[in-house]
Design an enzyme around this catalytic site. Structure first.
Site: not given
Length: 222
Positions: A212, A137
């Site tokens: 993600e 991230c």
């Protein structure tokens, strides 16, 4: 770009990494074709995500072995709670969504899967397990921000792009990469890829990358 460990793990997850950093949601941010409704849905969910992400960085203080690691984790925690989240709050406020509504928003299943995976990595593992789950991230958004800033057209999402392409966030990414390299060397030695732990850590990174991708998918569903 952000250190040797990140470069190696990124290469191991190359196909999923490309799907993450070049997702249709991301491309819609770049060229402005992303529906506003999808962006706002993503922002609400990402606010909730960042609350849990902040808890994970707080856990990193507990898992850290050095004062330097503790300081980085607390600095990152402060940046999340008092910086990055502020972008979400300000953007949503312009759309009539206040922070109390954001905090109380029901979590999407993809959000639960990702955030609990990161927290479980910290609870069940050590500092390296937690960093491997956190890194996609932090550094992925840095890479995405730079790419979109370099090739964007007239898009209403310039504020989002500028946040992650900006010097403050990019400096934080470089520091995160340095922290990761140092933590790996401290625990796995000068040739960490020879360690029996290396593959498991790389796989943990790859799992977070796939989560993600699922998060972007969730955004488009909005």
């Amino acid at each position: 770009m952000y250190g040797d460990t990140f470069t190696a793990w990124r290469a191991d997850a190359a196909q999923d990494w490309h799907a993450y950093t070049h997702h249709p949601f991301v491309e819609g941010l770049r060229d402005g074709t992303l529906p506003r409704k999808a962006f706002l849905h993503y922002l609400v969910q990402d606010y909730v995500f960042l609350i849990h992400f902040s808890r994970a960085w707080a856990l990193a203080v507990v898992k850290a072995d050095t004062v330097e690691e503790m300081r980085f984790a607390t600095t990152t925690l402060d940046a999340l709670l008092n910086g990055e989240i502020a972008l979400h709050v300000a953007t949503c406020a312009r759309e009539g969504i206040d922070e109390a509504t954001l905090f109380a928003a029901p979590e999407a299943a993809q959000n639960i899967a990702y955030t609990r995976y990161v927290l479980d990595a910290g609870y069940s593992g050590d500092f390296l397990d937690l960093l491997a789950a956190l890194t996609p991230c932090v550094l992925g958004y840095g890479e995405i921000g730079l790419r979109l800033a370099a090739g964007r057209g007239d898009t209403p999402y310039g504020e989002w792009i500028d946040t992650y392409a900006g010097s403050d966030y990019q400096q934080a990414c470089r520091k995160a990469g340095t922290l990761l390299d140092g933590a790996i060397a401290r625990r796995l030695g000068a040739t960490p890829q020879d360690s029996p732990r290396w593959r498991a850590l790389s796989q943990r990174f790859s799992t977070a990358v796939r989560l993600e991708v699922g998060f972007w998918d969730m955004g488009l569903q909005g």
